[in-house]
Design an enzyme around this catalytic site. Structure first.
Site, PDB file in Angstrom:
ATOM      1  N   SER A   9       0.854  -1.194   0.000  1.00 53.91           N
ATOM      2  CA  SER A   9       0.000   0.000   0.000  1.00 53.91           C
ATOM      3  C   SER A   9       0.883   1.235   0.000  1.00 53.91           C
ATOM      4  O   SER A   9       2.031   1.190   0.457  1.00 53.91           O
ATOM      5  CB  SER A   9      -0.867  -0.005   1.263  1.00 53.91           C
ATOM      6  OG  SER A   9      -1.403   1.290   1.507  1.00 53.91           O
ATOM      7  N   TYR A  20      -1.364  -1.239  10.124  1.00 49.33           N
ATOM      8  CA  TYR A  20      -1.322  -1.284   8.652  1.00 49.33           C
ATOM      9  C   TYR A  20      -0.001  -0.719   8.127  1.00 49.33           C
ATOM     10  O   TYR A  20       0.609  -1.283   7.222  1.00 49.33           O
ATOM     11  CB  TYR A  20      -2.503  -0.493   8.095  1.00 49.33           C
ATOM     12  CG  TYR A  20      -2.858  -0.809   6.661  1.00 49.33           C
ATOM     13  CD1 TYR A  20      -3.428  -2.034   6.325  1.00 49.33           C
ATOM     14  CD2 TYR A  20      -2.648   0.113   5.640  1.00 49.33           C
ATOM     15  CE1 TYR A  20      -3.770  -2.323   5.000  1.00 49.33           C
ATOM     16  CE2 TYR A  20      -2.991  -0.171   4.320  1.00 49.33           C
ATOM     17  CZ  TYR A  20      -3.555  -1.390   4.009  1.00 49.33           C
ATOM     18  OH  TYR A  20      -3.892  -1.683   2.709  1.00 49.33           O
TER      19      TYR A  20
END
Ligand SMILES: NC(=O)c1ccc[n+]([C@@H]2O[C@H](COP(=O)([O-])OP(=O)(O)OC[C@H]3O[C@@H](n4cnc5c(N)ncnc54)[C@H](O)[C@@H]3O)[C@@H](O)[C@H]2O)c1
Length: 256
Positions: free
Chosen positions: A145, A168
């Site tokens: 990401s 994350y």
């Protein structure tokens, strides 16, 4: 572009995975929707198959946090097709508490999410790499990401219930480096390992968030899952034969 290539998409029943499976089937490959969610996976197979693409889509039960489950899937596919061309590490496991603000994340939350997601990607890549080594070839694509690349812009979440979880950032930056580690480790084994870092994907987010997010992008802002298909096809196909250990950002210039 992918005629008869067998490609496993973990988390294939989800938002991005379903779109990847459709792209693979469209290009003549065999997409294996490998997901813990059996009903969602089978529904995705039916929906894609009804479009009549030249390739195939099948469902394979998979829990990326179980070595047994990964090896059962590999054995099943080997028996069925005799080879596996690629795996896309795309599942998105998370705990019920996932998504809390930084101050509220407990030690246990942090460890569990890192273990499920990063640990699951490691385990899947490790087990497929062992198969690929025996086979003499293989292609591993990890989904990372932009939040594994740049620091979050927390202001875009103001006034919404959303945040960018600390787990994350830790997981996705590690996925990018795991990619490089594995690319080097298997450099002489004809196994390529690359990763894709998408920007945000449209999925019913609040308008005020979208406006703030989109104002930092070049033209579109939040992307659709189909916007990732070019990079997926590039990495799965022969045009990227000499691309190894790389992270390709697809974010409409958002992280610039
Ligand atoms: N959606 C985004 O905006 C976005 C942006 C950048 C990167 N990504 C990354 O793309 C990937 C896919 O994201 P998504 O938004 O499509 O997720 P999603 O939540 O829509 O789908 C994830 C899928 O993973 C499956 N899954 C969960 N735990 C599993 C397990 N243990 N074993 C097997 N399957 C499991 C779920 O059943 C689900 O079908 C993830 O790596 C995510 O971090 C997403």
């Amino acid at each position: 572009m992918l005629k008869d290539k067998i490609v496993v998409v973990t988390g294939g029943a989800g938002l991005i995975g379903r779109s990847f499976a459709k792209t693979i089937a469209e290009q003549g490959g065999v997409a294996v929707i490998a997901d813990r969610d059996e009903s969602g996976g089978r529904a995705a197979v039916e929906a894609i198959q009804s479009q009549g693409y030249s390739g195939q889509v099948i469902y394979g039960k998979l829990d990326i946090t179980s070595k047994q489950s990964i090896n059962d899937l590999i054995a099943d596919l080997h028996q069925r097709y005799g080879s596996i061309d690629a795996v896309v590490n795309n599942a998105y496991p998370r705990t019920k508490q996932y998504g809390r603000k930084f101050e509220d994340v407990t030690f246990e939350d942090f460890n569990q999410n890192v273990s499920l997601h990063l640990g699951g990607y490691f385990l899947t890549a490790q087990q497929f790499a062992a198969y690929f080594k025996t086979q003499g070839s293989g292609n591993i694509i990890n989904m990372a990401s932009i939040y594994g690349v740049i620091a979050p812009r927390f202001d875009i979440y103001d006034g919404t219930a959303m945040t960018m979880p600390v787990e994350y950032a830790a997981i996705k930056s590690a996925v990018i480096h795991l990619t490089k580690y594995m690319a080097r480790y298997f450099q002489r084994d004809n196994i390529r390992v690359n990763c894709i870092s998408p920007g945000g994907i449209l999925d019913g987010q609040p308008t005020e968030f979208l406006e703030r997010y989109n104002s930092r992008a070049s033209s579109k802002g939040m992307l659709d899952p189909a916007d990732l298909q070019g990079v997926l096809l590039f990495l799965l196909g022969n045009m990227s034969t000499y691309v190894n250990g790389q992270n390709i950002v697809v974010d409409d210039g958002w992280s610039l």
